[in-house]
Motif scaffolding. Structure first.
Motif, PDB file in Angstrom:
ATOM      1  N   PHE A  28       0.799  -1.219   0.000  1.00 25.32           N
ATOM      2  CA  PHE A  28       0.000   0.000   0.000  1.00 25.32           C
ATOM      3  C   PHE A  28       0.836   1.274   0.000  1.00 25.32           C
ATOM      4  CE2 PHE A  28      -3.152  -3.091   1.181  1.00 25.32           C
ATOM      5  CZ  PHE A  28      -4.242  -2.671   0.441  1.00 25.32           C
ATOM      6  N   ARG A  82     -15.238  -0.443  -5.040  1.00 21.71           N
ATOM      7  CA  ARG A  82     -14.795  -1.767  -4.606  1.00 21.71           C
ATOM      8  C   ARG A  82     -13.640  -2.201  -5.497  1.00 21.71           C
ATOM      9  NH1 ARG A  82     -17.029  -6.317  -1.774  1.00 21.71           N
ATOM     10  NH2 ARG A  82     -17.552  -4.668  -0.318  1.00 21.71           N
ATOM     11  N   THR A 134      -9.770  -7.370  -0.243  1.00 21.61           N
ATOM     12  CA  THR A 134     -10.902  -6.578  -0.713  1.00 21.61           C
ATOM     13  C   THR A 134     -10.796  -5.174  -0.134  1.00 21.61           C
ATOM     14  OG1 THR A 134     -12.281  -8.543  -0.764  1.00 21.61           O
ATOM     15  CG2 THR A 134     -13.419  -6.438  -0.780  1.00 21.61           C
ATOM     16  N   ASN A 135     -11.031  -4.178  -0.989  1.00 22.19           N
ATOM     17  CA  ASN A 135     -10.937  -2.783  -0.573  1.00 22.19           C
ATOM     18  C   ASN A 135     -12.232  -2.049  -0.896  1.00 22.19           C
ATOM     19  OD1 ASN A 135      -7.844  -2.318   0.004  1.00 22.19           O
ATOM     20  ND2 ASN A 135      -8.037  -3.665  -1.753  1.00 22.19           N
ATOM     21  N   ASP A 136     -12.689  -1.259   0.052  1.00 23.69           N
ATOM     22  CA  ASP A 136     -13.807  -0.349  -0.162  1.00 23.69           C
ATOM     23  C   ASP A 136     -13.256   1.058   0.014  1.00 23.69           C
ATOM     24  OD1 ASP A 136     -15.847  -2.224  -0.680  1.00 23.69           O
ATOM     25  OD2 ASP A 136     -16.012  -2.644   1.470  1.00 23.69           O
ATOM     26  N   PHE A 137     -13.139   1.757  -1.121  1.00 27.42           N
ATOM     27  CA  PHE A 137     -12.537   3.089  -1.150  1.00 27.42           C
ATOM     28  C   PHE A 137     -13.634   4.133  -1.284  1.00 27.42           C
ATOM     29  CE2 PHE A 137     -10.395   6.674  -3.284  1.00 27.42           C
ATOM     30  CZ  PHE A 137      -9.358   6.874  -2.389  1.00 27.42           C
ATOM     31  N   ASP A 169      -9.750   4.142   2.639  1.00 27.18           N
ATOM     32  CA  ASP A 169      -9.923   2.778   2.164  1.00 27.18           C
ATOM     33  C   ASP A 169     -10.035   1.864   3.368  1.00 27.18           C
ATOM     34  OD1 ASP A 169      -9.862   0.575   0.322  1.00 27.18           O
ATOM     35  OD2 ASP A 169      -7.761   0.258   0.843  1.00 27.18           O
ATOM     36  N   ASN A 219      -9.415  -1.961   3.971  1.00 28.08           N
ATOM     37  CA  ASN A 219      -8.836  -3.159   3.360  1.00 28.08           C
ATOM     38  C   ASN A 219      -9.086  -4.355   4.262  1.00 28.08           C
ATOM     39  OD1 ASN A 219      -5.955  -4.873   3.589  1.00 28.08           O
ATOM     40  ND2 ASN A 219      -6.786  -4.685   1.532  1.00 28.08           N
ATOM     41  N   ASP A 236      -7.709  -7.969   4.300  1.00 28.61           N
ATOM     42  CA  ASP A 236      -6.710  -8.789   3.619  1.00 28.61           C
ATOM     43  C   ASP A 236      -7.112 -10.264   3.622  1.00 28.61           C
ATOM     44  OD1 ASP A 236      -5.931  -9.849   6.112  1.00 28.61           O
ATOM     45  OD2 ASP A 236      -4.182  -8.547   6.269  1.00 28.61           O
ATOM     46  N   THR A 261      -8.536  -6.320   9.079  1.00 27.65           N
ATOM     47  CA  THR A 261      -9.029  -5.061   8.515  1.00 27.65           C
ATOM     48  C   THR A 261      -8.048  -3.948   8.830  1.00 27.65           C
ATOM     49  OG1 THR A 261     -11.318  -5.770   8.768  1.00 27.65           O
ATOM     50  CG2 THR A 261     -10.939  -3.414   8.537  1.00 27.65           C
TER      51      THR A 261
END
Length: 171
Positions: A50, A94, A100-103, A117, A119, A121, A126
């Motif tokens: 990241f 997404r 998985t990332n929610d930005f 974000d 994340n 993993d 989280t």
């Protein structure tokens, strides 16, 4: 009659989403990573996935897609990355990258983008991350303060802030 009513509701919902997507369309263009922060600072250390150097964002409004082009460094070598996200309700983006990332973009101006974000993993951990990116490598104090305010809102310790302005030597 029910079908007609349902159709009208669907049209209203779709129309309500267009202004939001048009806001995201402002992101298209060149960007540079300026500051980052993470609840798990290991995600931002040298050689971490990241610790990215943003290059370009392209928004495809009709397809509700967004493309991020950036570099990460692994053992001193710049590696180019391109990831595609899907734009969902309320401009939530997404992305599948290191889990998985929610930005969520919080602020867009002609010169600055501020977002966070979440994340998740592959191990189920989280991490909250906050990003400040700019069109140039110049940032004003007001934008840095808004970044720090978002860092506090996301419960990230200030010592987990990483200033990346001037550290990018990738092509």
């Amino acid at each position: 009659m029910k079908i007609l009513l349902l159709s009208l509701v669907l049209v209203a919902v779709c129309d309500a989403q267009l202004p939001l997507l048009n806001d995201l369309a402002q992101l298209t263009g060149q960007w540079q990573t300026m500051y980052m922060a993470a609840s798990n600072f290991e995600k931002l250390r040298e050689n971490s996935p990241f610790r990215g150097y943003m290059r370009r964002i392209d928004v495809d409004v009709p397809r509700r897609r967004i493309l991020f082009d950036f570099f990460v460094k692994q053992n001193g070598e710049c590696q180019e990355k391109s990831i595609t996200g899907t734009i969902g309700l309320n401009e939530l983006i997404r992305v599948d990258y290191e889990g998985t990332n929610d930005f969520q973009v919080v602020r867009i101006t002609p010169n600055v983008m501020l977002g966070y974000d979440i994340n998740m993993d592959e191990g189920g951990r989280t991490t909250d991350l906050v990003l400040l990116a700019g069109r140039t490598n110049q940032v004003n104090e007001e934008d840095v303060e808004k970044f720090k305010e978002l860092v506090r809102q996301r419960n990230i310790p200030e010592e987990n802030i990483l200033k990346l302005v001037g550290t990018d030597d990738c092509p």
